[in-house]
Every structure is written in C-alpha cells, then in structure tokens.
Design a protein around this motif. Sequence first.
Motif, PDB file in Angstrom:
ATOM      1  N   SER A 211     -86.903  19.045 -30.776  1.00 23.49           N
ATOM      2  CA  SER A 211     -88.029  20.685 -31.014  1.00 23.49           C
ATOM      3  C   SER A 211     -88.424  20.367 -29.256  1.00 23.49           C
ATOM      4  N   THR A 212     -88.675  21.608 -29.125  1.00 23.59           N
ATOM      5  CA  THR A 212     -88.916  21.704 -27.287  1.00 23.59           C
ATOM      6  C   THR A 212     -90.255  21.933 -26.704  1.00 23.59           C
ATOM      7  N   GLN A 213     -90.995  21.879 -28.316  1.00 22.57           N
ATOM      8  CA  GLN A 213     -92.831  22.109 -28.013  1.00 22.57           C
ATOM      9  C   GLN A 213     -93.277  21.439 -28.361  1.00 22.57           C
ATOM     10  N   VAL A 214     -94.708  21.153 -28.360  1.00 19.06           N
ATOM     11  CA  VAL A 214     -96.208  20.873 -29.569  1.00 19.06           C
ATOM     12  C   VAL A 214     -96.717  21.762 -30.205  1.00 19.06           C
TER      13      VAL A 214
ATOM     14  N   GLU B  87     -88.388  14.119 -23.116  1.00 17.79           N
ATOM     15  CA  GLU B  87     -88.714  13.795 -24.488  1.00 17.79           C
ATOM     16  C   GLU B  87     -88.152  15.014 -25.066  1.00 17.79           C
ATOM     17  N   ILE B  88     -87.390  16.151 -24.875  1.00 21.59           N
ATOM     18  CA  ILE B  88     -86.512  17.127 -25.164  1.00 21.59           C
ATOM     19  C   ILE B  88     -85.260  16.008 -25.964  1.00 21.59           C
ATOM     20  N   ILE B  89     -84.282  15.643 -25.275  1.00 24.30           N
ATOM     21  CA  ILE B  89     -83.508  14.973 -24.854  1.00 24.30           C
ATOM     22  C   ILE B  89     -83.862  13.147 -25.236  1.00 24.30           C
ATOM     23  N   ASP B  90     -85.139  12.942 -25.210  1.00 26.71           N
ATOM     24  CA  ASP B  90     -84.801  11.587 -26.669  1.00 26.71           C
ATOM     25  C   ASP B  90     -84.786  11.406 -27.889  1.00 26.71           C
ATOM     26  N   GLN B  91     -84.814  13.020 -28.017  1.00 29.03           N
ATOM     27  CA  GLN B  91     -85.041  13.541 -29.925  1.00 29.03           C
ATOM     28  C   GLN B  91     -83.329  12.221 -30.184  1.00 29.03           C
ATOM     29  N   ILE B  92     -82.550  12.474 -29.694  1.00 36.00           N
ATOM     30  CA  ILE B  92     -80.840  12.712 -29.713  1.00 36.00           C
ATOM     31  C   ILE B  92     -80.836  11.164 -29.514  1.00 36.00           C
ATOM     32  N   ILE B  93     -81.176  10.132 -28.288  1.00 34.85           N
ATOM     33  CA  ILE B  93     -81.646   8.689 -27.864  1.00 34.85           C
ATOM     34  C   ILE B  93     -81.786   8.070 -28.598  1.00 34.85           C
ATOM     35  N   GLN B  94     -83.116   8.867 -29.597  1.00 30.28           N
ATOM     36  CA  GLN B  94     -83.858   7.727 -30.815  1.00 30.28           C
ATOM     37  C   GLN B  94     -83.119   7.721 -31.634  1.00 30.28           C
ATOM     38  N   VAL B  95     -82.309   8.659 -32.418  1.00 29.36           N
ATOM     39  CA  VAL B  95     -82.085   9.525 -33.917  1.00 29.36           C
ATOM     40  C   VAL B  95     -80.635   8.527 -33.091  1.00 29.36           C
TER      41      VAL B  95
ATOM     42  N   ILE C  50     -75.742  20.002 -31.662  1.00 33.32           N
ATOM     43  CA  ILE C  50     -77.313  19.950 -31.739  1.00 33.32           C
ATOM     44  C   ILE C  50     -77.321  21.282 -31.510  1.00 33.32           C
ATOM     45  N   VAL C  51     -79.138  21.372 -32.336  1.00 26.11           N
ATOM     46  CA  VAL C  51     -79.224  22.928 -31.953  1.00 26.11           C
ATOM     47  C   VAL C  51     -80.655  22.734 -31.718  1.00 26.11           C
ATOM     48  N   ILE C  52     -81.110  23.460 -31.040  1.00 31.46           N
ATOM     49  CA  ILE C  52     -82.498  23.123 -30.069  1.00 31.46           C
ATOM     50  C   ILE C  52     -83.308  24.454 -31.108  1.00 31.46           C
ATOM     51  N   MET C  53     -83.667  24.095 -32.398  1.00 24.42           N
ATOM     52  CA  MET C  53     -84.360  25.163 -32.761  1.00 24.42           C
ATOM     53  C   MET C  53     -85.367  24.239 -33.697  1.00 24.42           C
ATOM     54  N   GLY C  54     -86.122  23.577 -33.215  1.00 25.11           N
ATOM     55  CA  GLY C  54     -87.009  22.587 -34.151  1.00 25.11           C
ATOM     56  C   GLY C  54     -88.209  23.916 -33.349  1.00 25.11           C
ATOM     57  N   ILE C  55     -89.642  22.460 -33.376  1.00 25.00           N
ATOM     58  CA  ILE C  55     -90.617  23.105 -33.396  1.00 25.00           C
ATOM     59  C   ILE C  55     -90.593  23.966 -31.791  1.00 25.00           C
ATOM     60  N   GLY C  56     -91.253  24.954 -31.918  1.00 23.96           N
ATOM     61  CA  GLY C  56     -91.688  25.554 -30.573  1.00 23.96           C
ATOM     62  C   GLY C  56     -90.390  26.413 -30.256  1.00 23.96           C
ATOM     63  N   GLU C  57     -90.655  27.396 -28.871  1.00 28.23           N
ATOM     64  CA  GLU C  57     -89.918  29.222 -28.338  1.00 28.23           C
ATOM     65  C   GLU C  57     -88.951  28.038 -27.323  1.00 28.23           C
ATOM     66  N   PRO C  58     -87.660  27.753 -27.460  1.00 28.58           N
ATOM     67  CA  PRO C  58     -87.559  27.035 -26.260  1.00 28.58           C
ATOM     68  C   PRO C  58     -87.225  27.992 -25.249  1.00 28.58           C
ATOM     69  N   LEU C  59     -86.999  28.828 -24.993  1.00 30.53           N
ATOM     70  CA  LEU C  59     -86.820  30.052 -23.788  1.00 30.53           C
ATOM     71  C   LEU C  59     -88.242  30.038 -23.510  1.00 30.53           C
ATOM     72  N   ALA C  60     -89.971  29.628 -24.278  1.00 24.51           N
ATOM     73  CA  ALA C  60     -90.674  29.598 -23.609  1.00 24.51           C
ATOM     74  C   ALA C  60     -90.863  28.452 -22.444  1.00 24.51           C
ATOM     75  N   ASN C  61     -90.234  27.064 -23.009  1.00 26.43           N
ATOM     76  CA  ASN C  61     -90.107  26.148 -22.176  1.00 26.43           C
ATOM     77  C   ASN C  61     -89.029  25.709 -21.035  1.00 26.43           C
ATOM     78  N   TYR C  62     -88.268  27.310 -20.197  1.00 21.16           N
ATOM     79  CA  TYR C  62     -87.194  27.175 -19.728  1.00 21.16           C
ATOM     80  C   TYR C  62     -87.191  26.203 -18.438  1.00 21.16           C
TER      81      TYR C  62
ATOM     82  N   SER D 267     -81.681  28.390 -30.134  1.00 17.59           N
ATOM     83  CA  SER D 267     -82.110  30.017 -30.979  1.00 17.59           C
ATOM     84  C   SER D 267     -83.894  30.192 -29.974  1.00 17.59           C
ATOM     85  N   THR D 268     -83.604  31.178 -30.113  1.00 23.97           N
ATOM     86  CA  THR D 268     -85.100  31.740 -29.603  1.00 23.97           C
ATOM     87  C   THR D 268     -85.230  33.137 -30.347  1.00 23.97           C
ATOM     88  N   ALA D 269     -87.102  33.140 -30.822  1.00 20.64           N
ATOM     89  CA  ALA D 269     -87.636  34.301 -31.441  1.00 20.64           C
ATOM     90  C   ALA D 269     -86.822  35.351 -30.873  1.00 20.64           C
ATOM     91  N   GLY D 270     -87.011  35.388 -29.880  1.00 22.69           N
ATOM     92  CA  GLY D 270     -86.684  36.992 -28.959  1.00 22.69           C
ATOM     93  C   GLY D 270     -86.927  37.073 -28.091  1.00 22.69           C
TER      94      GLY D 270
END
Length: 351
Positions: A111-114, A138-146, A158-170, A196-199
């Motif tokens: 995920s990239t956003q809450v 917080e983005i990379i810590d998801q990988i570390i913790q899992v 890694i697919v960056i398509m969890g919660i949030g729009e990644p490109l909105a947190n550029y 991944s982006t919604a566009g």
Amino acid sequence: MIDLKGKTEEELSNFFVSIGEKPFRGKQMYQWIYYKKESTFSKMTDISKSLRDYLKEITFISNIKLLKRYISENKNTEKYLFELSDGNLIETALMRYGETPESARSTLCISTQVGCALKCSFCASGLKGLVRNLTHTEIIDQIIQVQKILIGERIANIVIMGIGEPLANYENLIKAVNMIKNSHGIGIGKRNIVISTAGLVPMIKKLACENTGCKLAISLHGYNNQIRSKLMPLNDRYPIEELLDACRYYQKITGDRITFEYILIKGLNDDLSGARKLTRMLKGLKCIVNLIPLNPVKHFPYEPSNILTCQCFVMEIEKYGINATLRTERGRSINAACGQLRARWDAKQET
Ligand code: SF4
C-alpha cells in the motif's frame, strides 16, 4: 531521537560521519536494516558495543506493527493488517504463483496511502476517503516486516497496487522504489516491481521521465467512458482517450510494455462487443490485458462474471492480436480484495 529506518545508504553514511564515525558504518547499518531486516542494536555484532550503546541513546529503528496475519485455505494468499505509529491501519497481501510450493514465486502487494481519495466503486479502500500518504519508510517497511515472518521463502516481486493511488504519493513512491531496488538492501530488481495507477494522467507522463525501470500497470476496467466513469470517478477528470495518450507517451519514452488491469463484472463490462472495442482502443500499444473476475465487496451490488464468460472475453481479445491473461480470483476467504480487511477491522472496532 532519529529514526534510522527510511534513510538511504548515503544518508546513513552522512549520519555516521556527523557523529564522528567512518562513512562505511552507513553501508553496514544499511545492510542490517534492509538486508538482514534487523532492528535490535544488540544483535548488530559487527558494530562495537560502545557505538551500539550510543546509537540506542540517540536513534531508533521504527517498525510498523503486524496486527493480524490471515492465510487462505489453500495457502496461496496471505494478507497482513499493519498498524502505523499513529494508529492508522494498512493492508499488504502476499500471493504465491507456481505449480508446487517449491517452485512458487511470491509477489507482495503493498500500500502507499491510508485510504484513498479516488473512490472506485468496486473498492473498499476508497469508502472513507484519503486519510494520509504513507511515508517512504512505511511503504518499504511492509516488505521488511513480511519478509521477516516468511521462513525459507523470498519475496520475488513487488506490486505497488494495495491501498491508495501510488502516483498521488509520488515523491515517497519514488524514494521507496529506489530503496527497494538497492542490492545492498532489499534488492528486488526493477523488472520485478510493478507500479499500478488508476490513471493520473500528468503523473504517468512524469513517471515516464523518471527512469525507474519498473513496469507500469493501468487500471482500465471499462471499454468506454460511460462504464469506466461508473466504476472509477477519476475517469471524469482523465477520460480514456487522455489516459491512452499518456500511455502512448510513456511507451515512447520508456519502450516498455504496459499492463492493463481489467476487472470482469457480470453484465456490466464483460460482453464480447465490449471486448472488441477494447482491442480497438489498445491497438498500436505494446501491452497485455490482465483480466480478473471481480472480488465482491459488500457495498458494490455486482457479481463476478462467470468463468465461461471470462474465457470467451479473453479469447475474443486474443483473436484481435492483444495478449491477455485470465487471473484466478484469490483470497476471497480472507477478504483479499483491496481495503476489505481494513474496512472489516474498522467496523469490528466500531461495534
Ligand atoms: S481501486 Fe485503487 S485507486 Fe481505486 S479507490 Fe481503491 S485503492 Fe483507490
């Protein structure tokens, strides 16, 4: 207190120089945090005890907190609910692809956003809107913790398509991606990372010039503006024509193939004439269409297309020369669709 997690190799070296140490300590610490996934100073045995004691006084290594780990019945999907330091919750999902457990390759969806501001109608993440951006840490810590809790299994993609729009947190996204790629740390290759982006059209163009080397996926989900706007309100701002123009621009700059994600929804976007329209839209783009039957969510009154319809849709697309794959729906038993776990957890806390 200074958080050492989230610092780049160079930033760590600068930090150690600033406290009178040699710059190589930066590389050493970088490996402890991101490669060995260690956050306890006393275990860093190649660092002198006096330096470790000093680090304990002035620094810390943050960790997002694993609240729950869910494992699907067939064990091919896992989902993690993490609590951030401010109490917000995020989700991360692991998917295993492969014939046997030995040959399985694990993909982590981060995920990239809450929450999310984009409010796609089929997604539970947008229900409560955007709370805040995740930091790059917080983005990379998801990988570390899992990775820490997986025994004998390495996260390969890694697919960056969890919660949030990644490109909105550029900015945080790009910093995180650069750290994920660094071979002294997490070390996942650029071709194994999908953004991944919604566009968000302007940001797709910006990303084209960023030279990340990562793959790009676009959530399409509709073969005309009417359907797509119904599913994704963002389409009113950036309609399909503008989105595909941005994709062509992206491809011209990067030369990369683009993946289009397309959720198949019974009676809404799964007819064969629609499949043909889709191929006409995508003509000339080097791309693949990833078709996924809808993962039902409570608030969205639609069902997934049945398997026969899905297969016919795939065949129709391929007939017109566009590559397509049909992904099986995963993890329904553990609410694996984006945002469902967080929504369910929040609802439980509110009752
Ligand atoms: S699908 Fe993605 S972009 Fe759309 S609301 Fe959910 S998290 Fe946001």
